[in-house]
Design a protein around this motif. Sequence first.
Motif, PDB file in Angstrom:
ATOM      1  N   GLU A  11     107.033  73.004  62.598  1.00 32.85           N
ATOM      2  CA  GLU A  11     106.040  73.133  63.659  1.00 32.85           C
ATOM      3  C   GLU A  11     104.935  74.080  63.204  1.00 32.85           C
ATOM      4  O   GLU A  11     105.209  75.157  62.686  1.00 32.85           O
ATOM      5  N   ARG A  12     103.736  73.670  63.402  1.00 35.45           N
ATOM      6  CA  ARG A  12     102.594  74.499  63.018  1.00 35.45           C
ATOM      7  C   ARG A  12     102.352  75.566  64.075  1.00 35.45           C
ATOM      8  O   ARG A  12     102.684  75.397  65.244  1.00 35.45           O
ATOM      9  N   LYS A  56     103.986  79.314  68.838  1.00 34.84           N
ATOM     10  CA  LYS A  56     104.621  78.014  68.641  1.00 34.84           C
ATOM     11  C   LYS A  56     104.816  77.425  70.034  1.00 34.84           C
ATOM     12  O   LYS A  56     105.451  78.053  70.901  1.00 34.84           O
ATOM     13  N   SER A  58     106.645  75.126  71.156  1.00 33.14           N
ATOM     14  CA  SER A  58     108.041  74.929  71.569  1.00 33.14           C
ATOM     15  C   SER A  58     108.643  76.235  72.096  1.00 33.14           C
ATOM     16  O   SER A  58     109.392  76.222  73.072  1.00 33.14           O
TER      17      SER A  58
END
Length: 96
Positions: A11-12, A56, A58
């Motif tokens: 994930e970026r 992030k 998420s």
Amino acid sequence: MSLQPETPALERFSTPEDIARHLQITRRQVLQAARQNLLPAHPISFGGRRRIWRFKISEVDVAIARRTANSNGVLIADEGTMASGSSRSRKEKSNG
């Protein structure tokens, strides 16, 4: 043909602007929440006091989900999760 498990894509990191759009709040609110450890964030410092914040999505979503999953609306702030209510209301509750 080999059956290897797929490796999840990394994930970026997202900017405060991206998080603000995702949460539909202002960039300033995102940065304030990060400084107060209400949102999980990753500060990047290059000396001095100025920090560049990266997030992030998420992790932000998990922190918000934990807060909304709590039935009484009060969450013990741990590992960068969001606490509910103002600091004044939390103080009044703790004093009885």
